[in-house]
Design a protein around this motif. Structure first.
Motif, short mmCIF file in Angstrom:
data_model
loop_
_atom_site.label_atom_id
_atom_site.label_comp_id
_atom_site.label_asym_id
_atom_site.label_seq_id
_atom_site.Cartn_x
_atom_site.Cartn_y
_atom_site.Cartn_z
N LYS A 33 0.84 -1.21 0.00
CA LYS A 33 0.00 0.00 0.00
C LYS A 33 0.87 1.26 0.00
O LYS A 33 0.57 2.26 -0.66
CB LYS A 33 -0.90 -0.01 1.25
CG LYS A 33 -1.93 1.07 1.24
CD LYS A 33 -2.85 0.90 2.44
CE LYS A 33 -3.93 1.96 2.44
NZ LYS A 33 -4.84 1.81 3.60
N PHE A 36 2.16 1.92 -3.40
CA PHE A 36 1.10 2.43 -4.28
C PHE A 36 0.88 3.94 -4.03
O PHE A 36 0.77 4.73 -4.97
CB PHE A 36 -0.20 1.64 -4.02
CG PHE A 36 -1.36 2.14 -4.83
CD1 PHE A 36 -1.45 1.82 -6.21
CD2 PHE A 36 -2.34 2.93 -4.26
CE1 PHE A 36 -2.52 2.29 -6.93
CE2 PHE A 36 -3.40 3.39 -4.99
CZ PHE A 36 -3.50 3.08 -6.34
N LYS A 37 0.86 4.33 -2.76
CA LYS A 37 0.65 5.74 -2.43
C LYS A 37 1.82 6.60 -2.90
O LYS A 37 1.65 7.72 -3.36
CB LYS A 37 0.46 5.93 -0.93
CG LYS A 37 -0.90 5.49 -0.44
CD LYS A 37 -1.08 5.81 1.03
CE LYS A 37 -2.49 5.42 1.49
NZ LYS A 37 -2.72 5.78 2.90
N GLN A 39 3.74 5.97 -5.47
CA GLN A 39 3.61 6.13 -6.92
C GLN A 39 2.53 7.14 -7.27
O GLN A 39 2.70 7.96 -8.18
CB GLN A 39 3.28 4.74 -7.54
CG GLN A 39 4.44 3.77 -7.49
CD GLN A 39 4.05 2.38 -8.01
OE1 GLN A 39 2.85 2.12 -8.28
NE2 GLN A 39 5.03 1.48 -8.12
N GLU A 40 1.43 7.07 -6.51
CA GLU A 40 0.33 8.03 -6.78
C GLU A 40 0.79 9.46 -6.51
O GLU A 40 0.48 10.41 -7.26
CB GLU A 40 -0.87 7.69 -5.88
CG GLU A 40 -2.10 8.55 -6.18
CD GLU A 40 -3.27 8.19 -5.28
OE1 GLU A 40 -4.33 8.85 -5.38
OE2 GLU A 40 -3.13 7.26 -4.45
N VAL A 43 2.92 10.76 -9.28
CA VAL A 43 2.10 11.12 -10.47
C VAL A 43 1.48 12.51 -10.27
O VAL A 43 1.49 13.36 -11.16
CB VAL A 43 1.01 10.06 -10.70
CG1 VAL A 43 0.04 10.53 -11.77
CG2 VAL A 43 1.66 8.74 -11.12
N LYS A 44 0.96 12.74 -9.07
CA LYS A 44 0.33 14.04 -8.79
C LYS A 44 1.37 15.16 -8.83
O LYS A 44 1.10 16.26 -9.35
CB LYS A 44 -0.33 14.02 -7.42
CG LYS A 44 -1.62 13.23 -7.38
CD LYS A 44 -2.26 13.32 -6.00
CE LYS A 44 -3.57 12.54 -5.96
NZ LYS A 44 -4.21 12.62 -4.64
#
Length: 514
Positions: A33, A36-37, A39-40, A43-44
């Motif tokens: 998790k 994933f955060k 990577q997110e 992206v932002k």
């Protein structure tokens, strides 16, 4: 027992293995998790970076556009200014050329004028030479020099001009006398007609009415102590006689009579009448009357439109209400004189406000707190000077009975209006004994001169007729006698208005036919 321990040990081992497996699974899930955060977030962050870069480019383009626009506007303004400067330079060049042309033209005109002046000077010299020749010829023919002839001509012209001027002056003076007399009568009559007032004769006694005669005893008091206290506090004589429901207040000072009347009114209304109360009420009434005097002065000034009077002069104007002159109320007389002066000043084109001010104040010398041995006109003038009145007003006050010389046009107006107000029918009165004594004094004064046979005071003492013997007095002596009597009356006697002195000298020739 051993079996139980083994089972318990195995259970503990199983629980530990379970916990370990569970912890391992949970740790793997959390790590997944977190990855994933992360990577997110990357992206932002990349998206935000791209967006900011795009906004920065747009801002740069906008600033670049504005800068180019400003530069273009400045360039345009510079081009316009250069064009305007070029136009002004062209205009100045044209004007300079015009000025140069005009200078050249003026130079030509100057040269022409110089030539003409030279010609005129030459002609003038020729004329002077010709004039001198003619004068020399005339001198030879007439036998007189030019200066002598000029002097004779000037003398003849002067005599002729003097004769014509005398004739003209006589005609102008005669016409002015007729016109002035007619105009003066018109102004005086119109002034008298426009100011009409009622007159009330002032007396030296006041009557105080009471409800019943029983109050007289209380006013008198035990052994007369109350009435003596009132007389001592007010300075007024109180007469209690058989007059029903009335008490007489006698005194020559109207202010004191008014204080006594008001004090008696308060004492009778209150019912407490004793010496201590009398003194208290009299003091209170004096303060009230003083306030009323000031209020009367202010109201009079407002009614007449007179502003800026010194407070002490306003107080004196209020005191005029309680003074009289030959029985005429002094405040009413002064108000009337002020109105008469205003109308007369208007007709003559003089300062109306100053005339009205002098008319109101002309008799303030009759109401001072102290009474020095001075004529009231002189005292009034000194008071006006003390309280910073204008010199014109002071002179009019002092000159209205001829104590000082008149030096303004307002002064004779005050004198005339004072005489008009005092001469109105019913305005003034005299005591019969004083009136008869004044007439006898007039007649005896004239009888004291040599050559006087009889004297008659007529028209209420306004005219004195003197009969002289024709053999003892010539015509010139009669004229001198009338002047001397008038001067003596003016310096030695007191009288209202003016006294006309007429000297009669006649010769009678009597014969009888039988």
């Amino acid at each position: 027992m051993t079996t139980i321990l083994i089972i318990a040990a195995m259970a503990v081992v199983g629980v530990g293995i379970g916990v370990l497996i569970t912890t391992t699974v949970l740790r793997a899930a959390v790590e997944k998790k977190a990855i994933f955060k992360l990577q997110e977030a990357e992206v932002k962050a990349e998206a935000m970076k791209n967006e900011k870069m795009l906004q920065a480019k747009e801002k740069f383009l906008q600033l670049k556009t504005d800068h180019e626009k400003t530069i273009n506007e400045k360039n345009l303004a510079m081009v316009t200014a250069e064009n305007r400067i070029k136009q002004k330079e062209q205009s100045l060049s044209q004007k300079q050329e015009q000025v140069q042309r005009k200078d050249a033209e003026l130079e030509v005109v100057r040269l022409n004028l110089t030539n003409q002046l030279e010609i005129i000077d030459r002609k003038k010299e020729e004329l002077e030479k010709s004039h001198r020749k003619q004068v020399d010829q005339l001198e030879k023919i007439s036998g007189l020099s030019a200066e002598d002839a000029k002097a004779q001509l000037v003398e003849s012209l002067k005599a002729e001009a003097k004769t014509e001027a005398m004739v003209l002056i006589k005609d102008v003076v005669d016409e002015a006398k007729l016109t002035a007399s007619k105009e003066a009568k018109r102004v005086v009559i119109q002034t008298i007609q426009r100011v009409a007032t009622e007159h009330a004769i002032e007396n030296s006694v006041s009557v105080f009415h009471i409800e019943s005669d029983e109050m007289k005893g209380r006013i008198i008091g035990r052994e007369g102590r109350n009435i003596r206290a009132i007389e001592a506090a007010t300075g007024i004589e109180i007469i209690v006689d058989d007059t029903p429901e009335a008490i007489i207040l006698s005194g020559f000072d109207p202010v004191r009579r008014e204080i006594a009347r008001l004090a008696l009114h308060q004492l009778v209304t209150d019912g407490r009448i004793h010496p201590a109360r009398i003194e208290e009420v009299v003091e209170k009434v004096k303060k009230q009357l003083e306030e009323e005097i000031i209020e009367t002065g202010k109201r009079t000034c407002i009614d007449l439109g007179i502003h800026g009077l010194h407070p002490e002069l306003i107080r004196m104007v209020g005191r005029m209400k309680y003074r009289s002159s030959y029985g005429q109320n002094l405040l009413q007389h002064s108000r009337e004189v002020a109105n008469l002066c205003a109308i007369m000043a208007t007709e003559l084109g003089l300062n109306v406000k100053m005339a009205k001010r002098a008319g109101l104040l002309h008799d303030i010398g009759k109401v001072p707190d102290n009474e020095p041995e001075l004529p009231h006109a002189i005292l009034g003038m000194k008071l006006a000077e003390q309280y910073k009145e204008k010199p014109e007003v002071c002179n009019a006050i002092g000159a209205h009975h001829d104590e000082v010389e008149m030096n303004t046009l307002i002064a004779p107006i005050i004198q005339v209006c004072d005489a008009i107000s005092g001469a109105r029918p019913g305005a003034r009165r005299e005591i019969a004994e004083q009136y008869i004594k004044r007439l006898k004094d007039l007649e005896n004064l004239a009888l004291s001169y040599p050559g006087v046979e009889k004297t008659y005071a007529i028209q209420a003492g306004r005219e004195l007729r003197v009969i002289v013997g024709s053999e003892k007095c010539s015509d010139k002596d009669a004229e001198k006698l009338s002047f001397d009597i008038a001067q003596k009356i003016q310096t030695e006697m007191t009288y209202p208005g003016q006294v006309k002195v007429t000297v009669i000298r006649e010769t009678r020739s009597v014969n009888f036919a039988k």
